[in-house]
Structure formats: C-alpha cells, structure tokens
Motif scaffolding. Structure first.
Motif, short mmCIF file in Angstrom:
data_model
loop_
_atom_site.label_atom_id
_atom_site.label_comp_id
_atom_site.label_asym_id
_atom_site.label_seq_id
_atom_site.Cartn_x
_atom_site.Cartn_y
_atom_site.Cartn_z
N TYR A 1 -0.60 -6.30 -3.00
CA TYR A 1 -0.13 -6.71 -4.32
C TYR A 1 0.41 -8.14 -4.33
O TYR A 1 0.49 -8.77 -5.39
CB TYR A 1 0.93 -5.73 -4.83
N ASP A 2 0.74 -8.67 -3.15
CA ASP A 2 1.14 -10.07 -3.04
C ASP A 2 -0.07 -11.00 -3.00
O ASP A 2 0.08 -12.22 -3.00
CB ASP A 2 1.96 -10.30 -1.76
N GLY A 3 -1.26 -10.41 -2.94
CA GLY A 3 -2.48 -11.20 -2.88
C GLY A 3 -2.79 -11.76 -1.50
O GLY A 3 -3.65 -12.63 -1.35
N ARG A 4 -2.11 -11.23 -0.48
CA ARG A 4 -2.35 -11.71 0.89
C ARG A 4 -3.60 -11.09 1.50
O ARG A 4 -4.19 -11.67 2.42
CB ARG A 4 -1.13 -11.39 1.77
N ILE A 5 -3.99 -9.90 1.06
CA ILE A 5 -5.22 -9.26 1.54
C ILE A 5 -6.05 -8.84 0.32
O ILE A 5 -5.51 -8.29 -0.65
CB ILE A 5 -4.93 -8.04 2.45
N ASP A 6 -7.34 -9.13 0.37
CA ASP A 6 -8.21 -8.81 -0.76
C ASP A 6 -8.61 -7.34 -0.77
O ASP A 6 -8.69 -6.71 -1.83
CB ASP A 6 -9.48 -9.67 -0.71
N LYS A 7 -8.85 -6.79 0.43
CA LYS A 7 -9.25 -5.39 0.54
C LYS A 7 -8.51 -4.74 1.70
O LYS A 7 -8.02 -5.43 2.60
CB LYS A 7 -10.76 -5.27 0.75
N ILE A 8 -8.46 -3.43 1.65
CA ILE A 8 -7.79 -2.66 2.70
C ILE A 8 -8.82 -1.83 3.45
O ILE A 8 -9.57 -1.06 2.83
CB ILE A 8 -6.71 -1.72 2.09
N LEU A 9 -8.87 -2.00 4.76
CA LEU A 9 -9.74 -1.17 5.60
C LEU A 9 -8.84 -0.24 6.40
O LEU A 9 -8.06 -0.70 7.23
CB LEU A 9 -10.60 -2.03 6.52
N ILE A 10 -8.95 1.05 6.13
CA ILE A 10 -8.12 2.05 6.81
C ILE A 10 -8.92 2.62 7.98
O ILE A 10 -9.99 3.20 7.78
CB ILE A 10 -7.71 3.19 5.87
N ALA A 11 -8.40 2.45 9.20
CA ALA A 11 -9.13 2.87 10.39
C ALA A 11 -8.46 4.08 11.04
O ALA A 11 -7.31 4.01 11.47
CB ALA A 11 -9.21 1.73 11.39
N GLY A 12 -9.19 5.20 11.11
CA GLY A 12 -8.67 6.38 11.80
C GLY A 12 -9.15 7.68 11.21
O GLY A 12 -9.00 7.93 10.01
N LYS B 1 -6.78 7.00 1.62
CA LYS B 1 -7.54 6.38 0.53
C LYS B 1 -7.26 7.09 -0.79
O LYS B 1 -7.02 6.43 -1.82
CB LYS B 1 -9.04 6.42 0.83
N GLU B 2 -7.27 8.41 -0.77
CA GLU B 2 -6.96 9.17 -1.98
C GLU B 2 -5.57 8.82 -2.51
O GLU B 2 -5.36 8.68 -3.71
CB GLU B 2 -7.05 10.67 -1.69
N TYR B 3 -4.63 8.67 -1.59
CA TYR B 3 -3.26 8.33 -1.99
C TYR B 3 -3.21 6.94 -2.63
O TYR B 3 -2.57 6.75 -3.68
CB TYR B 3 -2.34 8.38 -0.77
N ILE C 1 -4.45 1.52 -6.72
CA ILE C 1 -5.29 0.52 -6.05
C ILE C 1 -6.76 0.88 -6.29
O ILE C 1 -7.17 2.02 -6.05
CB ILE C 1 -4.99 0.45 -4.55
N PRO C 2 -7.56 -0.06 -6.78
CA PRO C 2 -8.97 0.23 -7.09
C PRO C 2 -9.74 0.75 -5.88
O PRO C 2 -9.59 0.23 -4.78
CB PRO C 2 -9.51 -1.12 -7.55
N GLU C 3 -10.53 1.76 -6.09
CA GLU C 3 -11.29 2.39 -5.01
C GLU C 3 -12.21 1.40 -4.31
O GLU C 3 -12.42 1.47 -3.10
CB GLU C 3 -12.10 3.56 -5.55
N GLU C 4 -12.75 0.43 -5.07
CA GLU C 4 -13.67 -0.53 -4.48
C GLU C 4 -12.98 -1.50 -3.52
O GLU C 4 -13.64 -2.22 -2.76
CB GLU C 4 -14.39 -1.33 -5.57
N ASP C 5 -11.66 -1.51 -3.54
CA ASP C 5 -10.91 -2.38 -2.64
C ASP C 5 -10.45 -1.65 -1.38
O ASP C 5 -9.67 -2.19 -0.59
CB ASP C 5 -9.67 -2.96 -3.35
N ILE C 6 -10.94 -0.42 -1.18
CA ILE C 6 -10.54 0.37 -0.02
C ILE C 6 -11.76 0.82 0.77
O ILE C 6 -12.67 1.45 0.22
CB ILE C 6 -9.74 1.62 -0.45
#
Length: 254
Positions: A112-123, A140-142, A148-153
C-alpha cells in the motif's frame, strides 16, 4: 527424503526433547551415580535455556539487521513473501496466525506504500502428512478478502521448505518476468538462510526483515536472572534455524 529427515532432526534438537529423554532415563536407570549426573544435566538445561539474557544476545547475533525503508529502492516489481506463519482451522474455516505473521503485515504495508507492485507468496505445505492445505493459497484468499486485487498476487504452492521456496520462485519469475526487481520478505531469524537460498538459486534480491526476536541488551535483574518459559521456545527456534542453515550448506542448498 531430506524433507522427512529434516523434520525428524528438528524434533531431536529441541531442548524440550532433551529434557524428556533425560527424565525418562532418570525413571528407568537405577545406578545412583548416573542418576545424579542426569539430575545435574536437567538443571543445567533448565537454567541455560530459560535464561532470557542468553537467548536475547544469541538471537541478536544470529538475526539479520533491520532494513529501513529509506535504504530500499523506490519500488520493486515483486515482494516475495515466505510462508510459515499460520495454521488453518478447517472446521471453522479460519486462519490462526502465528507471531511470524508480521511478515504478512509488513508486506501489506509495503504494497500500500507503493514499494512493491505485486506480491508473490511462496510456500505450499510444510507438514509431512497433510499436504492438502497450501499456505500460499490460504494467504491469497485472505489478501483478496481485505481488498488487494487478485491480479496483483502470485502464488507458489509446491515448495515445502526454504530451499524449495527459492527454486520454485525462480522458476515462476524466469517465465513470468525475467530480470524482475524483487524484495525478499521474511522473519529476521530466517532471513540469513532464506537469502542464501535465493542467491544460490540465481536470484539477487534485496531483503526486508520482520519480527525480530533480539532486542536491546539489558542487565536488569528481570532480564538477566529471572527464568522465562518463552526463552525455551525461542531457543528451539534458534537451534532449528542454525542447524537448518548448516544442513543446507552441507547439501549445497545455500
């Protein structure tokens, strides 16, 4: 095989396991001299591993230093969030967050600070027997639920440990976004091993540590002498992480 053996080793290296073995030995053995040695060993373990001062300075020595946001690049293509922060209650369809969920909170803040464009959750699942619940999918569901837009995860659900986190993440990003600028996000106690694994897998990324256990050094009586049960748990965490790092070095995972 390595995954299963690492789990067995994890339990064998727990100070609580040592205490249980010693107590059982005390009940079974009859030789008085041996029993006295066992009693002394139990006392030493309890004194050392419940001392808050000793675990604090040990954690401070092991954990990766905190990175201020001012030290980061203006923005990154992906924030790579490593899992290992929850259990899932299937009966009530509810997430039970652990202390390491600070990883998630800091990731949301960075997004939300704009420091990362997308989130990649590994595990995927770190459970030996239950591989059905994939932690990245649950998270991701959370994140979608809180706006947070689904396309950004992006999720990586196949890995079971830190080594596989790195290998599988590199596979995804090499196809999806070669040369992406990435920020690795995980707990301070875990970052040393995690960052080394990602480097070994071929990814040079910046790091952002969360939930530090080591705090300021204090010589007050309550911090220096008064035993605390949580110190025992923190030692278990530290021993697991250090031994894991050594094993990964031996296996050339990092």
């Amino acid at each position: 095989m390595f995954f299963v053996l690492s789990k067995i080793l994890q339990y064998l290296l727990m100070p609580v396991s040592w205490l249980i073995i010693l107590v059982i030995s005390l009940l079974l053995l009859k030789k008085e001299k041996t029993r006295k040695r066992i009693i002394v060993s139990i006392a030493v373990i309890l004194i050392v591993f419940t001392n808050p001062f000793l675990i604090n300075i040990s954690m401070r020595a092991w954990e990766t230093d905190t990175v201020d946001k001012a030290q980061l690049k203006p923005s990154y293509d992906y924030g790579i969030l490593l899992t290992g922060m929850l259990s899932y209650d299937s009966k009530y369809k509810r997430i039970n967050f652990w202390r390491s969920s600070d990883r998630l909170l800091q990731t949301i803040d960075l997004y939300y600070d704009g420091r990362i464009d997308k989130i990649l959750i590994a595990g995927g699942s770190g459970d030996v027997l239950n591989q059905e619940i994939k932690e990245a999918s649950v998270l991701k569901e959370y994140l979608v639920h809180i706006g947070i837009p689904e396309e950004d995860i992006i999720t990586e659900i196949h890995s079971r440990n830190t080594h596989e986190n790195a290998v599988e993440t590199v596979k995804i990003l090499s196809k999806l976004h070669p040369g992406a600028q990435c920020l690795l996000i995980t707990s301070a106690f875990h970052m040393r091993r995690a960052h080394a694994c990602f480097k070994k897998a071929g990814m040079n990324c910046d790091v952002y540590v969360t939930d530090r256990f080591g705090g300021p050094v204090s010589f007050k009586p309550d911090k220096l002498l008064v035993p605390k049960v949580e110190a025992l748990g923190n030692w278990t965490l530290l021993i697991h992480e250090v031994s894991g790092f050594i094993m990964y070095k031996i296996m050339r995972y990092c």
